[in-house]
Design a protein around this motif. Structure first.
Motif, PDB file in Angstrom:
ATOM      1  N   ASP A  94       0.615 -10.284   5.563  1.00 25.75           N
ATOM      2  CA  ASP A  94       1.807  -9.457   5.382  1.00 25.75           C
ATOM      3  C   ASP A  94       1.446  -8.173   4.648  1.00 25.75           C
ATOM      4  OD1 ASP A  94       3.176 -11.463   6.586  1.00 25.75           O
ATOM      5  OD2 ASP A  94       3.996 -12.316   4.748  1.00 25.75           O
ATOM      6  N   SER A  95       2.132  -7.115   5.013  1.00 25.61           N
ATOM      7  CA  SER A  95       1.835  -5.820   4.405  1.00 25.61           C
ATOM      8  C   SER A  95       3.101  -4.982   4.330  1.00 25.61           C
ATOM      9  CB  SER A  95       0.765  -5.069   5.199  1.00 25.61           C
ATOM     10  OG  SER A  95       0.524  -3.784   4.649  1.00 25.61           O
ATOM     11  N   GLU A  96       3.229  -4.253   3.239  1.00 30.13           N
ATOM     12  CA  GLU A  96       4.294  -3.272   3.055  1.00 30.13           C
ATOM     13  C   GLU A  96       3.640  -1.914   2.822  1.00 30.13           C
ATOM     14  OE1 GLU A  96       6.887  -4.439  -0.067  1.00 30.13           O
ATOM     15  OE2 GLU A  96       7.457  -6.345   0.873  1.00 30.13           O
ATOM     16  N   LEU A  97       3.991  -0.950   3.654  1.00 28.06           N
ATOM     17  CA  LEU A  97       3.358   0.365   3.615  1.00 28.06           C
ATOM     18  C   LEU A  97       4.383   1.422   3.278  1.00 28.06           C
ATOM     19  CD1 LEU A  97       0.827   2.107   4.099  1.00 28.06           C
ATOM     20  CD2 LEU A  97       1.480   2.220   6.510  1.00 28.06           C
ATOM     21  N   ARG A  98       4.082   2.211   2.260  1.00 23.69           N
ATOM     22  CA  ARG A  98       4.927   3.348   1.887  1.00 23.69           C
ATOM     23  C   ARG A  98       4.153   4.629   2.131  1.00 23.69           C
ATOM     24  NH1 ARG A  98       6.924   2.968  -4.033  1.00 23.69           N
ATOM     25  NH2 ARG A  98       4.703   2.524  -4.333  1.00 23.69           N
ATOM     26  N   LEU A  99       4.789   5.543   2.851  1.00 24.22           N
ATOM     27  CA  LEU A  99       4.151   6.810   3.176  1.00 24.22           C
ATOM     28  C   LEU A  99       4.851   7.947   2.455  1.00 24.22           C
ATOM     29  CD1 LEU A  99       3.607   6.436   7.038  1.00 24.22           C
ATOM     30  CD2 LEU A  99       2.012   5.898   5.185  1.00 24.22           C
ATOM     31  N   ARG A 100       4.070   8.868   1.980  1.00 25.48           N
ATOM     32  CA  ARG A 100       4.599  10.053   1.322  1.00 25.48           C
ATOM     33  C   ARG A 100       3.852  11.263   1.850  1.00 25.48           C
ATOM     34  NH1 ARG A 100       4.268  11.575  -5.156  1.00 25.48           N
ATOM     35  NH2 ARG A 100       5.340  13.584  -5.002  1.00 25.48           N
ATOM     36  N   VAL A 101       4.610  12.203   2.316  1.00 29.79           N
ATOM     37  CA  VAL A 101       4.021  13.409   2.894  1.00 29.79           C
ATOM     38  C   VAL A 101       4.097  14.527   1.860  1.00 29.79           C
ATOM     39  CG1 VAL A 101       4.116  15.079   4.776  1.00 29.79           C
ATOM     40  CG2 VAL A 101       4.713  12.682   5.198  1.00 29.79           C
ATOM     41  N   VAL A 102       3.004  15.223   1.671  1.00 27.66           N
ATOM     42  CA  VAL A 102       2.969  16.336   0.728  1.00 27.66           C
ATOM     43  C   VAL A 102       3.826  17.463   1.262  1.00 27.66           C
ATOM     44  CG1 VAL A 102       1.500  17.996  -0.461  1.00 27.66           C
ATOM     45  CG2 VAL A 102       0.668  15.680  -0.008  1.00 27.66           C
ATOM     46  N   ALA A 103       4.808  17.854   0.476  1.00 34.84           N
ATOM     47  CA  ALA A 103       5.697  18.936   0.897  1.00 34.84           C
ATOM     48  C   ALA A 103       5.060  20.279   0.587  1.00 34.84           C
ATOM     49  CB  ALA A 103       7.042  18.818   0.192  1.00 34.84           C
ATOM     50  N   THR A 124       0.837  -1.191   0.000  1.00 33.45           N
ATOM     51  CA  THR A 124       0.000   0.000   0.000  1.00 33.45           C
ATOM     52  C   THR A 124       0.872   1.241   0.000  1.00 33.45           C
ATOM     53  OG1 THR A 124      -1.640  -1.209   1.308  1.00 33.45           O
ATOM     54  CG2 THR A 124      -1.924   1.168   1.134  1.00 33.45           C
ATOM     55  N   ALA A 125       0.531   2.189  -0.859  1.00 35.40           N
ATOM     56  CA  ALA A 125       1.194   3.498  -0.904  1.00 35.40           C
ATOM     57  C   ALA A 125       0.175   4.553  -0.501  1.00 35.40           C
ATOM     58  CB  ALA A 125       1.746   3.784  -2.290  1.00 35.40           C
ATOM     59  N   ILE A 126       0.509   5.324   0.516  1.00 32.06           N
ATOM     60  CA  ILE A 126      -0.405   6.331   1.055  1.00 32.06           C
ATOM     61  C   ILE A 126       0.264   7.695   0.994  1.00 32.06           C
ATOM     62  CG2 ILE A 126      -1.653   7.128   3.103  1.00 32.06           C
ATOM     63  CD1 ILE A 126      -2.012   4.284   3.951  1.00 32.06           C
ATOM     64  N   ARG A 127      -0.469   8.645   0.487  1.00 30.83           N
ATOM     65  CA  ARG A 127       0.000  10.028   0.444  1.00 30.83           C
ATOM     66  C   ARG A 127      -0.720  10.819   1.525  1.00 30.83           C
ATOM     67  NH1 ARG A 127      -0.041  13.980  -4.900  1.00 30.83           N
ATOM     68  NH2 ARG A 127       0.962  15.784  -3.924  1.00 30.83           N
ATOM     69  N   LEU A 128       0.060  11.396   2.444  1.00 25.87           N
ATOM     70  CA  LEU A 128      -0.493  12.141   3.573  1.00 25.87           C
ATOM     71  C   LEU A 128      -0.549  13.630   3.264  1.00 25.87           C
ATOM     72  CD1 LEU A 128       1.405  10.433   6.531  1.00 25.87           C
ATOM     73  CD2 LEU A 128      -0.921   9.978   5.773  1.00 25.87           C
ATOM     74  N   THR A 129      -1.504  14.281   3.874  1.00 26.55           N
ATOM     75  CA  THR A 129      -1.548  15.731   3.823  1.00 26.55           C
ATOM     76  C   THR A 129      -0.603  16.295   4.876  1.00 26.55           C
ATOM     77  OG1 THR A 129      -3.369  15.835   5.410  1.00 26.55           O
ATOM     78  CG2 THR A 129      -3.946  15.623   3.081  1.00 26.55           C
ATOM     79  N   THR A 130      -0.487  17.594   4.909  1.00 30.88           N
ATOM     80  CA  THR A 130       0.401  18.218   5.894  1.00 30.88           C
ATOM     81  C   THR A 130      -0.102  18.013   7.320  1.00 30.88           C
ATOM     82  OG1 THR A 130      -0.796  20.298   5.549  1.00 30.88           O
ATOM     83  CG2 THR A 130       1.220  19.957   4.275  1.00 30.88           C
ATOM     84  N   ASP A 131      -1.388  17.706   7.471  1.00 30.42           N
ATOM     85  CA  ASP A 131      -1.948  17.485   8.805  1.00 30.42           C
ATOM     86  C   ASP A 131      -1.826  16.043   9.261  1.00 30.42           C
ATOM     87  OD1 ASP A 131      -2.693  20.142   8.766  1.00 30.42           O
ATOM     88  OD2 ASP A 131      -4.655  19.705   7.909  1.00 30.42           O
ATOM     89  N   GLY A 132      -1.423  15.153   8.369  1.00 36.27           N
ATOM     90  CA  GLY A 132      -1.366  13.741   8.708  1.00 36.27           C
ATOM     91  C   GLY A 132      -0.098  13.382   9.465  1.00 36.27           C
ATOM     92  N   GLY A 133      -0.247  12.494  10.428  1.00 34.45           N
ATOM     93  CA  GLY A 133       0.881  12.025  11.214  1.00 34.45           C
ATOM     94  C   GLY A 133       1.190  10.583  10.877  1.00 34.45           C
ATOM     95  N   PRO A 134       2.445  10.258  10.552  1.00 30.74           N
ATOM     96  CA  PRO A 134       2.783   8.874  10.182  1.00 30.74           C
ATOM     97  C   PRO A 134       2.487   7.870  11.295  1.00 30.74           C
ATOM     98  CG  PRO A 134       4.521  10.383   9.517  1.00 30.74           C
ATOM     99  CD  PRO A 134       3.579  11.169  10.361  1.00 30.74           C
TER     100      PRO A 134
END
Length: 206
Positions: free
Chosen positions: A184-193, A149-159
């Motif tokens: 099993d799960s692989e998680l990728r987080l991306r925070v909007v700069a 899973t790849a998740i893109r966070l907003t500036t308000d999101g906390g990893p």
């Protein structure tokens, strides 16, 4: 825009272009313009069955140039290789088509579509606080499935909060729905700069 949307758009554009080219060739070969009395422009391609798509001047215009044929061959080769690579990518399986569920009866086989699992995880994850976009993919390791899973966070999101919510929410729901002891799960987080903005001061002269 998702990869599926891009693929469908490319297929639609390619199909429209091929259909238009085929109709032009058919109309010229059958002399439909003359039969229905249409007066097409002089430069319109394939006006009749006896008129080629490219005239003699157009065909021999660049033949005396030494770079002409190498460029033509190189361009055609790139197009063919690119089309074949894209076709292989589309035909390659991106994950298990279905996942076998534990069956209550020995002679019964229960399966769930892999895409249904992905959509359920995406729906649950995008509802978590601070999540802007989610893309889930179900792959298969030897003997067990794995969710990437790849998740893109907003500036308000906390990893940290997102990870806890993802484990106890969408991932746990998928595991329970599949009847698995572990998933099993692989998680990728991306925070909007966010680009820092310079404060502008305006001086008012009285």
């Amino acid at each position: 825009m998702s990869r599926g949307t891009v693929n469908r758009t490319i297929l639609a554009v390619a199909g429209v272009l091929l259909l238009a080219g085929g109709l032009l060739v058919l109309a010229g070969g059958l002399d439909l313009y003359g039969r229905v009395g249409l007066s097409m422009p002089h430069r319109w391609p394939l006006l009749g069955a006896d008129r080629p798509l490219f005239g003699g001047v157009a065909r021999s215009r660049w033949e005396h140039r030494s770079w002409w044929w190498p460029v033509v061959i190189a361009v055609l080769a790139v197009l063919v290789v690119g089309a074949l690579a894209w076709l292989v990518t589309q035909l390659r399986r991106r994950g298990p088509v279905s996942v076998e569920l534990p069956s209550p009866a020995p002679a019964t086989t229960l399966r769930v579509r892999g895409r249904a699992v992905e959509e359920a995880i995406e729906t649950g994850a995008v509802a978590l606080p601070g999540v802007e976009r989610v893309a889930a993919r179900l792959d298969h390791r030897p003997g067990r499935p794995v969710v990437r899973t790849a998740i893109r966070l907003t500036t308000d999101g906390g990893p940290a909060e997102l990870l806890a919510g993802y484990r106890s929410g969408p991932l746990a729901d998928a595991r329970d729905s599949l009847g698995l002891a572990a998933l099993d799960s692989e998680l990728r987080l991306r925070v909007v700069a966010v680009r820092p903005t310079r404060a502008r001061k305006r001086a008012r002269v009285v």
